[in-house]
Motif scaffolding. Structure first.
Motif, PDB file in Angstrom:
ATOM      1  N   ALA A   1       0.829  -1.204   0.000  1.00 11.14           N
ATOM      2  CA  ALA A   1       0.000   0.000   0.000  1.00 11.14           C
ATOM      3  C   ALA A   1       0.864   1.255   0.000  1.00 11.14           C
ATOM      4  O   ALA A   1       0.499   2.268  -0.583  1.00 11.14           O
ATOM      5  N   ASP A   2       2.027   1.171   0.668  1.00 12.11           N
ATOM      6  CA  ASP A   2       2.892   2.336   0.774  1.00 12.11           C
ATOM      7  C   ASP A   2       4.339   1.856   0.807  1.00 12.11           C
ATOM      8  O   ASP A   2       4.867   1.518   1.871  1.00 12.11           O
ATOM      9  N   PRO A   3       4.997   1.796  -0.347  1.00 10.52           N
ATOM     10  CA  PRO A   3       6.343   1.204  -0.420  1.00 10.52           C
ATOM     11  C   PRO A   3       7.353   1.901   0.488  1.00 10.52           C
ATOM     12  O   PRO A   3       8.388   1.315   0.801  1.00 10.52           O
ATOM     13  N   ALA A   4       7.072   3.108   0.916  1.00 10.86           N
ATOM     14  CA  ALA A   4       8.009   3.791   1.810  1.00 10.86           C
ATOM     15  C   ALA A   4       7.961   3.167   3.204  1.00 10.86           C
ATOM     16  O   ALA A   4       8.906   3.277   3.976  1.00 10.86           O
ATOM     17  N   HIS A   5       6.871   2.512   3.507  1.00 13.30           N
ATOM     18  CA  HIS A   5       6.668   1.906   4.809  1.00 13.30           C
ATOM     19  C   HIS A   5       7.141   0.448   4.771  1.00 13.30           C
ATOM     20  O   HIS A   5       6.985  -0.230   3.767  1.00 13.30           O
ATOM     21  N   THR A   6       7.761  -0.026   5.844  1.00 14.43           N
ATOM     22  CA  THR A   6       8.284  -1.391   5.867  1.00 14.43           C
ATOM     23  C   THR A   6       7.397  -2.293   6.725  1.00 14.43           C
ATOM     24  O   THR A   6       6.972  -1.886   7.807  1.00 14.43           O
ATOM     25  N   VAL A   7       7.132  -3.491   6.209  1.00 16.04           N
ATOM     26  CA  VAL A   7       6.424  -4.492   7.005  1.00 16.04           C
ATOM     27  C   VAL A   7       7.484  -5.370   7.655  1.00 16.04           C
ATOM     28  O   VAL A   7       8.225  -6.059   6.959  1.00 16.04           O
ATOM     29  N   ASP A   8       7.570  -5.328   8.963  1.00 15.20           N
ATOM     30  CA  ASP A   8       8.547  -6.156   9.669  1.00 15.20           C
ATOM     31  C   ASP A   8       7.802  -7.293  10.352  1.00 15.20           C
ATOM     32  O   ASP A   8       6.827  -7.058  11.068  1.00 15.20           O
ATOM     33  N   SER A   9       8.274  -8.536  10.134  1.00 17.17           N
ATOM     34  CA  SER A   9       7.517  -9.671  10.670  1.00 17.17           C
ATOM     35  C   SER A   9       7.516  -9.654  12.198  1.00 17.17           C
ATOM     36  O   SER A   9       6.658 -10.242  12.830  1.00 17.17           O
ATOM     37  N   ARG A  10       8.492  -8.941  12.810  1.00 25.37           N
ATOM     38  CA  ARG A  10       8.524  -8.906  14.282  1.00 25.37           C
ATOM     39  C   ARG A  10       7.301  -8.182  14.828  1.00 25.37           C
ATOM     40  O   ARG A  10       6.811  -8.482  15.905  1.00 25.37           O
ATOM     41  N   SER A  11       6.803  -7.226  14.029  1.00 29.44           N
ATOM     42  CA  SER A  11       5.647  -6.468  14.495  1.00 29.44           C
ATOM     43  C   SER A  11       4.380  -7.323  14.498  1.00 29.44           C
ATOM     44  O   SER A  11       3.351  -6.925  15.006  1.00 29.44           O
ATOM     45  N   LEU A  12       4.482  -8.513  13.894  1.00 28.32           N
ATOM     46  CA  LEU A  12       3.290  -9.362  13.798  1.00 28.32           C
ATOM     47  C   LEU A  12       3.148 -10.297  14.992  1.00 28.32           C
ATOM     48  O   LEU A  12       2.096 -10.899  15.207  1.00 28.32           O
ATOM     49  N   THR A  13       4.225 -10.509  15.743  1.00 29.62           N
ATOM     50  CA  THR A  13       4.146 -11.467  16.841  1.00 29.62           C
ATOM     51  C   THR A  13       3.220 -10.945  17.929  1.00 29.62           C
ATOM     52  O   THR A  13       2.953  -9.758  18.029  1.00 29.62           O
ATOM     53  N   GLY A  14       2.736 -11.880  18.739  1.00 26.21           N
ATOM     54  CA  GLY A  14       1.827 -11.501  19.808  1.00 26.21           C
ATOM     55  C   GLY A  14       0.386 -11.804  19.458  1.00 26.21           C
ATOM     56  O   GLY A  14      -0.508 -11.609  20.272  1.00 26.21           O
ATOM     57  N   ARG A  15       0.148 -12.273  18.234  1.00 25.60           N
ATOM     58  CA  ARG A  15      -1.226 -12.653  17.888  1.00 25.60           C
ATOM     59  C   ARG A  15      -1.174 -13.692  16.760  1.00 25.60           C
ATOM     60  O   ARG A  15      -0.144 -13.873  16.112  1.00 25.60           O
ATOM     61  N   TRP A  16      -2.289 -14.377  16.593  1.00 27.91           N
ATOM     62  CA  TRP A  16      -2.386 -15.335  15.510  1.00 27.91           C
ATOM     63  C   TRP A  16      -2.482 -14.585  14.180  1.00 27.91           C
ATOM     64  O   TRP A  16      -3.099 -13.542  14.100  1.00 27.91           O
ATOM     65  N   TYR A  17      -1.840 -15.128  13.139  1.00 25.39           N
ATOM     66  CA  TYR A  17      -2.087 -14.594  11.799  1.00 25.39           C
ATOM     67  C   TYR A  17      -1.895 -15.664  10.730  1.00 25.39           C
ATOM     68  O   TYR A  17      -1.219 -16.671  10.956  1.00 25.39           O
ATOM     69  N   LEU A  18      -2.537 -15.445   9.602  1.00 23.17           N
ATOM     70  CA  LEU A  18      -2.380 -16.334   8.442  1.00 23.17           C
ATOM     71  C   LEU A  18      -1.469 -15.642   7.444  1.00 23.17           C
ATOM     72  O   LEU A  18      -1.716 -14.492   7.066  1.00 23.17           O
TER      73      LEU A  18
END
Lengths: 653, 179
Positions: free
Chosen positions: B49-66
């Motif tokens: 959605a916004d290539p300037a922004h980074t998706v870090d997988s560490r920010s995903l921990t703490g909850r279930w995700y697919l």
């Protein structure tokens, strides 16, 4: 239009196979000469129809006809022509067409050679082959039709599985299947003999060359598969005890036993019922292999196109064919009596050990392959059986087999005395022991306990195999091809044993992470990583690395491993780079980009590994030589087949 | 006499075992991933959605995700899209997409046209992250638990049956607030 023609040809082939089976089996029972005479035309017609069907399917591949589902699933317009043809056997349906085509080819060959056989017996052999062919054609048409159309047609194909886009793998299935299918001939000879209710030494003489040729093809096919796994899969192993590998190895082990047991039946009229049983087993295991691979009951890296519905069909077919043959065996075999005897220490007893040990080896492989299935069926939990089971159990039967081999080939028939050869054999054993120690401790400087033993046995087998031919040569006696072939095959086995013992002990394997320009020392070699560059092929792109190998500063080889990304299937494959140096196989596989110009590389040094496949080839050449011996071609024994009584034993010179 | 019947008896036993084996065969469709039971591989990739922004997988921990690997070039991904929308609407487990070796413009157009089931989509141009995850064909879907451990992997287009029979039972009762 062509695919419909192909399907029609397959249906006609099915009908002709049915006629061939009916006339071939019922004709001799009722004594109808004219029915029996109809068998050969049916064989020829079936071959033409199957060849036509295969031709139509190849034409669909070459012409990129993506309205045919099988073509759309296994080819692509960007696929090179060579692989468009070999894509025919790239998946289940086409593999069956190939299977049937090869069976039809073998049947024609048998029909041509059948002039030497008594007509009733020949009709029965062809009839049994007709039953086999009928079953596989019905299987193809009912569950695995390769000519099904897609509506609408696909715009382009899904491409051939990238790991199959390789020259060795393109030729591996036809050669392997030729071996598998060849055992159908021995099976048919065995069934025909049981239907006749008679079996004598000329039976063994007719069966021997067919079995040996099939065995030679199977040997080559297995070796090619192993060679491919070695350089393509990038793991660097050459044998994984994978269920599919085992499925080809079990018929090979039993086939090897059959080749030897046939020799005894041929020369001495012994082991008759045992030979029949082995002939049934060798082909049954080939069919069981097909079942295991195609039905999905066993999970394997090879198990493409697994479908339980197909499994049910093959199982039913197995019950008819194998169950039928074994019932016939239980009924007829008790009548077969061997009159001759032999002493312990005679060649017969060594061949008996050979047979027992080979069958035990096959049984251990069989148990290991089916154990996960049985444990699952009995709800004992999932079980994984691998090298830790297979390696030691296999060695348990192989070590005595190899130890007895040198004695066995120099033992005489009937009498248990090694006579004048005792001294020679002791000398060869001593020479082998000295050479083995020199090789193991001299060149490689260390080793496990079994390494010198294995190398010694290998050398001893080679030396002992040469005793008889050298003796003949010294005395200017003729060297028949049967003897020459046997010698070549045993030398090949000896080489294989040496290679296996060496590879298992002296392989060096390391995973390293290197930046461009850096080098790593593995063994006595320096591997300098020069960096990567993009590569592009007709239907793939990827990365190629350049690795310069030096030894003590002197250049040795330049290795260029690649990682390929096939465009259509988006599958990454690793192409290892292999060079020979001083008998060592240097292998480099390109791993992952670790960032900052660093890449992981897998480096292996395997001594003598190429010798394994070369040895297998030598064994196959030996088998072919033996099968081409004149005694199989000039023998005309029309009467003896029906005469029944065993003829005087033919002493081996 | 009887010893000649022995091979037939052994064969009969084998047939029984194989017949049982066939009945069990369909259960083995799932290709076990070596990742199962192991920590999900780390990645830090641009946000679609916004290539300037980074998706870090560490920010995903703490909850279930697919974690769903897809691409606009992949036919089967189109086939599973409706199921993905169903997963989003259930709002039990958020979907994290990995747009694999794709064109950003086409990917955005695809989501705009078909509906965006993802909470966030990371863009993997080089294919590195997909290799780390052991992906060998799109689509593939991984279920990751709050500790960041891969619990389940499904190869092929996600279907309603897989979602309700294989994925939902693995997620403990309390729904996690999702997109």
């Amino acid at each position: 239009m062509l695919p419909e023609l192909g399907q029609f040809a397959l249906i006609l082939a099915l009908l002709l196979a049915g006629l061939q089976a009916f006339f071939g089996i019922v004709g001799p029972m009722l004594g109808r000469e004219r029915w029996m005479a109809a068998v050969t035309p049916a064989v020829a017609g079936q071959f033409v129809m199957v060849a036509l069907a295969a031709g139509c399917l190849i034409a669909a591949f070459v012409g990129n006809d993506f309205s045919v589902a099988y073509v759309a699933d296994n080819s692509n317009s960007a696929l090179p022509l060579f692989y468009r043809v070999s894509a025919l056997w790239g998946a289940h349906e086409g593999s069956l067409v190939l299977w049937i085509l090869l069976l039809a080819g073998w049947t024609v060959a048998v029909a041509v050679g059948a002039g030497r056989l008594p007509p009733r017996f020949a009709a029965r052999v062809l009839g049994v082959l007709g039953v086999v062919s009928f079953g596989f054609l019905l299987f193809t048409l009912a569950t695995s039709n390769p000519f099904l159309r897609l509506d609408p047609p696909a715009a382009d194909g899904a491409d051939l599985n990238p790991i199959l886009q390789d020259p060795a793998l393109a030729v591996h299935p036809p050669i392997l299947y030729t071996g598998y299918v060849g055992f159908a001939v021995a099976f048919a000879f065995a069934c025909a003999a049981m239907l006749e209710g008679r079996m004598d030494q000329s039976w063994a003489r007719w069966t021997r060359p067919w079995t040996t040729v099939a065995w030679a093809f199977l040997t080559c096919g297995i070796a090619l598969g192993s060679f491919w796994a070695y350089y393509e899969l990038g793991w660097g192993g050459f044998w994984f005890w994978d269920p599919v590998e085992n499925a080809s190895f079990m018929p090979w082990l039993v086939g090897t036993a059959l080749v030897h047991s046939l020799a005894v039946t041929d020369k001495r009229g012994l082991f008759k019922s045992w030979t029949l049983l082995l002939a049934i087993l060798a082909f049954s295991l080939s069919m069981l292999g097909t079942f295991l691979v195609r039905s999905g009951v066993l999970v394997s890296v090879h198990s493409f196109a697994a479908d339980p519905r197909r499994g049910v069909f093959i199982l039913a077919f197995l019950v008819v064919m194998v169950g039928g043959a074994l019932t016939l065996y239980a009924w007829r075999a008790p009548r077969l009596r061997s009159t001759a005897g032999f002493e312990l220490g005679a060649r017969e007893s060594f061949l008996l050990f050979n047979n027992v040990l080979l069958v035990i080896a096959a049984a251990t492989v069989f148990a290991g392959t089916l154990a996960p299935l049985i444990s699952d069926a009995l709800k004992l939990g999932t079980l994984s059986v691998g090298a830790p089971y297979f390696n030691p159990t296999f060695m348990l039967s192989m070590l005595p087999l190899l130890s007895l081999l040198a004695l066995g080939i120099n033992a005489g028939w009937k009498r248990g005395r090694l006579k004048d050869k005792e001294r020679t054999l002791l000398l060869t054993l001593l020479a082998a022991a000295v050479l083995a120690c020199a090789v193991v401790f001299g060149i490689y400087a260390h080793g496990k306990v079994l390494t010198p033993v294995g190398v010694m046995l290998g050398i001893w087998i080679i030396l002992a195999s040469l005793v008889d031919p050298l003796d003949r040569w010294r005395r200017s006696l003729s060297l028949p091809r049967a003897v020459l072939g046997m010698t070549v095959a045993h030398v090949g086995l000896g080489l294989a044993v040496i290679a296996l013992a060496t590879v298992q002990s002296f392989t060096v394997e390391r995973d390293v992470a290197l930046a461009a320009g850096a080098s790593a020392r593995v063994g006595s070699y320096d591997f300098r990583f020069e960096g990567v560059r993009p590569v592009e092929g007709p239907n793939y792109g990827g990365t190629g690395a350049l690795v310069v190998v030096t030894r003590g500063g002197a250049p040795v080889a330049i290795l260029t491993p690649q990682k390929r990304q096939y465009w259509v299937q988006r599958q990454l494959t690793s192409v290892t780079s292999i060079r020979m140096s001083r008998g060592n196989n240097l292998l480099v596989a390109l791993g992952d980009d670790l960032g900052a110009g660093r890449w992981s590389l897998r480096i292996q040094i395997r001594p003598l590994v190429s010798l394994i496949w070369l040895a297998a080839l030598i064994m196959a050449v030996g088998g072919t030589l033996a099968a081409s011996d004149r005694r199989y071609r000039t023998e005309r024994a029309r009467e003896s087949a029906t005469a029944g009584a065993a003829r005087p034993a033919i002493q081996s010179p | 006499m009887s010893r000649f019947l022995l091979p037939l008896a052994v064969f009969a036993l084998l047939v029984v075992v194989l017949a049982i084996g066939i009945r069990h065969a369909p259960e083995k469709d799932i290709i076990a991933s070596p990742l199962i039971g192991k920590p999900a591989p780390h990645f830090a990739l641009p946000d679609l959605a916004d290539p300037a922004h980074t998706v870090d997988s560490r920010s995903l921990t703490g909850r279930w995700y697919l974690f769903n690997v897809w691409g606009t070039w992949c036919f089967e991904c189109r086939a599973e899209h409706d199921t993905l929308l169903e997963v989003r609407n259930a709002a039990i487990v958020p979907l994290v997409g990995l747009d694999w070796k794709d064109d950003d413009g086409e990917a955005r157009a695809w989501l705009a046209q078909l509906g965006n089931p993802y909470q966030v989509v990371a863009v993997d141009h080089s294919g590195r992250a997909a290799i780390d995850w052991g992906v060998y064909g799109a689509p593939e879907t991984f279920l990751v638990n709050p500790q960041g451990i891969v619990v389940y992997k499904y190869v092929g287009p996600l279907t309603h049956e897989v979602w309700t029979h294989d994925i939902l039972p693995r997620v403990p009762g309390h729904p996690v607030a999702g997109s």
